[in-house]
Write a protein that holds these residues in place. Structure first.
Motif, PDB file in Angstrom:
ATOM      1  N   PHE A   1       0.623  -1.221   0.161  1.00  0.00           N
ATOM      2  CA  PHE A   1      -0.492   0.069   0.072  1.00  0.00           C
ATOM      3  C   PHE A   1       0.906   1.484  -0.067  1.00  0.00           C
TER       4      PHE A   1
ATOM      5  N   SER B   1      -6.901   1.914  -2.190  1.00  0.00           N
ATOM      6  CA  SER B   1      -8.188   0.810  -2.070  1.00  0.00           C
ATOM      7  C   SER B   1      -8.122   1.717  -3.324  1.00  0.00           C
TER       8      SER B   1
ATOM      9  N   HIS C   1      -6.223  -4.844  -3.815  1.00  0.00           N
ATOM     10  CA  HIS C   1      -6.463  -4.446  -3.089  1.00  0.00           C
ATOM     11  C   HIS C   1      -7.275  -5.210  -2.217  1.00  0.00           C
TER      12      HIS C   1
END
Ligand code: SF4
Length: 373
Positions: free
Chosen positions: A10, A196, A204
């Motif tokens: 992320f 996301s 994700h």
């Protein structure tokens, strides 16, 4: 920081969202409230555009310096830096700034798919629901025209379920982060939310499930210790280094109304009836957004109830410089919170800011103030 490695994906996506070439056609969309499930159900990748810290070159001649940095840097991003990344755009018109920006944008991308999404601003009007349903219909038709393929009801349901599932896992992560900020920092959590919006939802969700399973099986518990709970309000937190300062001064975000935050992750559609109906219901259940002038007191009610329900000790409000909508809200909000005795720190920032050192003293002082309360 514990578990930092697991969230590396992320972090990397947030730092450079354009590093890999997606397998699908990419539709750039601007915040906020565009029903991205429709884009996904068309077989396209919805990809949020949220400005750049790279220098403004071309937009200086198009948008005045006193327009918000979201509009200036987002248009700059697509004109100068990532022109070829996108196959098309859906631009949300929420105020005068986004309206002008989208006109300029459209004229410079005649060769791409382009659609303006104009959600109603006064949601309490009887016509607002009808209007929103029409906007959904127009978006659906435009996407079908672009792909040459009808979006079937079952396909839209599949997308809605996938996006719902991802949000439910993000809410789980938020819950862990609120209880154990040493395990999941402010920055780590909000990077998971932002990522996301910038990657394939399926991917994700896979990563998110793995990290949460790992967090839960590690059975590491971690209390709030020296952390002080705060509520974070506004539209965006940019740059993300602001979260590092909150982590450093152990201010634990336990509630927020951010676009890249609760406004997104609580936007779960009810899986019943008609999917377009579900998207409409979701839109009308969302909390206050500064550019949407439903009820001028809603922002005050939303922020105070967030404060009291979350058990926070203070409110930090992120103000995007020159954001006309926030500038309408702020005087009343500031006065009301002062009258209620709710500590408030207003941070003015913009999408072009790279260094947050100047904020350090103010955040430190706010932490000290809350520590004494
Ligand atoms: S709501 Fe504020 S930040 Fe967003 S486009 Fe309008 S002026 Fe800019």
């Amino acid at each position: 920081m514990v578990m930092e490695g697991a969230f590396k994906t992320f972090k990397e996506i947030c730092e450079d969202p354009y590093r890999s070439v997606p397998s699908k056609k990419v539709i750039g969309l601007t915040p906020t409230d565009i029903p991205e499930e429709l884009i996904h159900a068309s077989g396209l990748l919805p990809f949020w555009i949220m400005g750049t810290t790279a220098p403004i070159k071309r937009v200086t001649a198009l948008i005045p310096d006193n327009a918000c940095s979201f509009a200036r840097s987002s248009l700059e991003l697509v004109l100068e830096y990532q022109r070829d990344f996108f196959d098309g755009f859906v631009i949300s018109q929420v105020d005068d700034t986004t309206q002008h920006m989208s006109d300029l944008w459209e004229r410079r991308f005649r060769d791409r798919f382009f659609h303006k999404f104009l959600a109603p601003r006064q949601l309490s009007r009887p016509s607002a629901r009808f209007w929103f349903e029409k906007e959904l219909y127009y978006l659906k038709k435009a996407l079908e025209g672009f792909t040459g393929k009808t979006i079937e009801e079952n396909e839209l349901w599949e997308s809605i379920k996938l996006f719902n599932e991802d949000k439910k896992w993000l809410l789980k992560l938020y819950d862990i982060k609120k209880r154990s900020p040493d395990l999941v920092s402010n920055r780590t959590f909000f990077e998971a939310v932002k990522a996301s919006l910038l990657m394939e939802k399926e991917e994700h969700l896979n990563v998110l499930r793995k990290v949460i399973d790992e967090l839960e099986t590690s059975q590491r518990t971690n209390g709030q210790g020296e952390w002080i709970p705060v509520v974070l309000c506004g539209l965006f937190v940019e740059p993300f280094e602001i979260f590092d300062l909150l982590d450093e001064y152990r201010l634990n975000v336990v509630g927020d109304n951010l676009i890249v935050g609760s406004r997104y992750i609580y936007g779960i559609c009810k899986e019943a009836d008609n999917p377009l109906q579900a998207l409409t219901d979701r839109h009308f259940s969302r909390p206050n957004l500064s550019p949407v002038h439903d009820d001028p007191f809603k922002i005050i009610k939303d922020v105070t109830s967030l404060f009291y329900q979350s058990g926070a000790k203070g409110v930090i409000y992120l103000h995007i410089q020159y954001c006309e909508s926030q500038e309408f809200d702020l005087p009343d909000l500031r006065r009301y919170l002062r009258e209620e005795g709710i500590p408030l720190l207003i941070i003015t920032t913009d999408f072009q800011t790279k260094h947050v050192g100047l904020l350090r003293t103010r955040i430190e002082a706010f932490r000290e103030l809350l520590g004494k309360a």
